[in-house]
Design an enzyme around this catalytic site. Structure first.
Site, PDB file in Angstrom:
ATOM      1  N   LYS A  31     -62.401   0.424 -26.632  1.00  0.00           N
ATOM      2  CA  LYS A  31     -61.096   0.998 -27.003  1.00  0.00           C
ATOM      3  C   LYS A  31     -60.658   1.951 -25.895  1.00  0.00           C
ATOM      4  O   LYS A  31     -61.378   2.913 -25.561  1.00  0.00           O
ATOM      5  CB  LYS A  31     -61.252   1.737 -28.319  1.00  0.00           C
ATOM      6  CG  LYS A  31     -60.007   1.888 -29.138  1.00  0.00           C
ATOM      7  CD  LYS A  31     -60.375   2.475 -30.502  1.00  0.00           C
ATOM      8  CE  LYS A  31     -59.180   2.654 -31.382  1.00  0.00           C
ATOM      9  NZ  LYS A  31     -59.506   3.492 -32.543  1.00  0.00           N
TER      10      LYS A  31
HETATM   11  C1  E4P Z   1     -56.886   3.468 -34.909  1.00  0.00           C
HETATM   12  O1  E4P Z   1     -57.708   2.774 -34.363  1.00  0.00           O
HETATM   13  C2  E4P Z   1     -57.091   4.873 -35.254  1.00  0.00           C
HETATM   14  O2  E4P Z   1     -58.467   5.097 -35.443  1.00  0.00           O
HETATM   15  C3  E4P Z   1     -56.441   5.276 -36.540  1.00  0.00           C
HETATM   16  O3  E4P Z   1     -55.880   4.202 -37.214  1.00  0.00           O
HETATM   17  C4  E4P Z   1     -55.688   6.534 -36.530  1.00  0.00           C
HETATM   18  O4  E4P Z   1     -55.234   6.795 -37.822  1.00  0.00           O
HETATM   19  P1  E4P Z   1     -54.665   8.229 -38.262  1.00  0.00           P
HETATM   20  O5  E4P Z   1     -53.316   8.388 -37.671  1.00  0.00           O
HETATM   21  O6  E4P Z   1     -54.617   8.169 -39.755  1.00  0.00           O
HETATM   22  O7  E4P Z   1     -55.640   9.259 -37.729  1.00  0.00           O
END
Ligand code: E4P
Length: 217
Positions: free
Chosen positions: A87
């Site tokens: 990622k």
């Molecule tokens: C995506 O990969 C992120 O981990 C995540 O969806 C972020 O979500 P949030 O905005 O609820 O922290």
């Protein structure tokens, strides 16, 4: 539509896996910290533990923000387990690293995506997944779901194979809306997934069936 769970909590990952509908896991440094997983070695071990629970892809995020650092960290993450997807943040060095990894056959999830232009770059760099954060756009009074629509249109115009991974999904209706709009994947909390089950008529109907069965048996 693939279902990913957005957590580093092993109990919740096991529960979603046991339901039989889980296709993968996404994590991020905040989710790791929330579970008290700190220190490089513990974090790497935790990724392996997650891979051992689920069958599908597990996104593991780099901390570096420069190209060399991302390559170093991403290669170490990819070496951990075949299910790992690296990622990378949506910044210039992240795009360079995305191209580097995809040329080597290492899969990438481009994260922190908030515009169609960023998603277009991710596709051109060969990302396996692009993660538009719909909940965080909603948080600032911007229509997160509209971004899914825009990216779907652009990707379909050119046949990009990058999968749209709707991220920052906060609740059950986000999942339904993303499915309607053609997101390939959604990642959200266990509560949002379990919310799909709920309908009062199911509960009432089941109670009636059981009551009627009892009358005759
Ligand atoms: C995506 O990969 C992120 O981990 C995540 O969806 C972020 O979500 P949030 O905005 O609820 O922290």
């Amino acid at each position: 539509m693939k279902f990913f769970i957005d957590t580093a909590n092993l109990a919740q990952i096991k529960e979603a896996q046991a339901l039989g509908v889980l296709d993968g896991v996404t994590t991020n440094p905040s989710l790791m910290a929330k579970e008290g997983i700190t220190g490089k070695d513990n974090i790497l071990k935790h990724y392996v533990a997650i891979c051992n629970i689920v069958d599908g892809d597990v996104s593991a995020e780099v901390i570096a923000t420069d190209f060399d650092g991302m390559v170093r960290e991403g290669e170490a993450l990819a070496d951990l387990h075949p299910q790992i997807v690296v990622k990378l943040p949506m910044i210039a060095d992240g795009i360079k690293a995305c191209k580097y990894f995809t040329d080597k056959g290492i899969r990438v999830n481009m994260t922190l995506v908030f515009s169609a232009g960023q998603a277009l770059l991710a596709a051109k760099a060969g990302a396996t997944y692009v993660s538009p954060f719909i909940g965080r756009l909603d948080d600032i009074s911007t229509d997160g779901l509209n971004l899914i629509t825009e990216i779907r249109l652009i990707y379909d115009n050119y046949g990009y194979e990058t999968e749209i991974l709707a991220a920052s999904v906060r609740h059950t209706m986000h999942i339904i809306d993303c499915a309607k709009l053609g997101a390939d994947v959604m990642t959200g909390p266990l509560s949002a997934i379990m919310g799909l089950l709920k309908h009062p008529l199911t509960d009432i109907g089941l109670a009636q069936f059981l009551a009627d069965y009892k009358k005759g048996n």
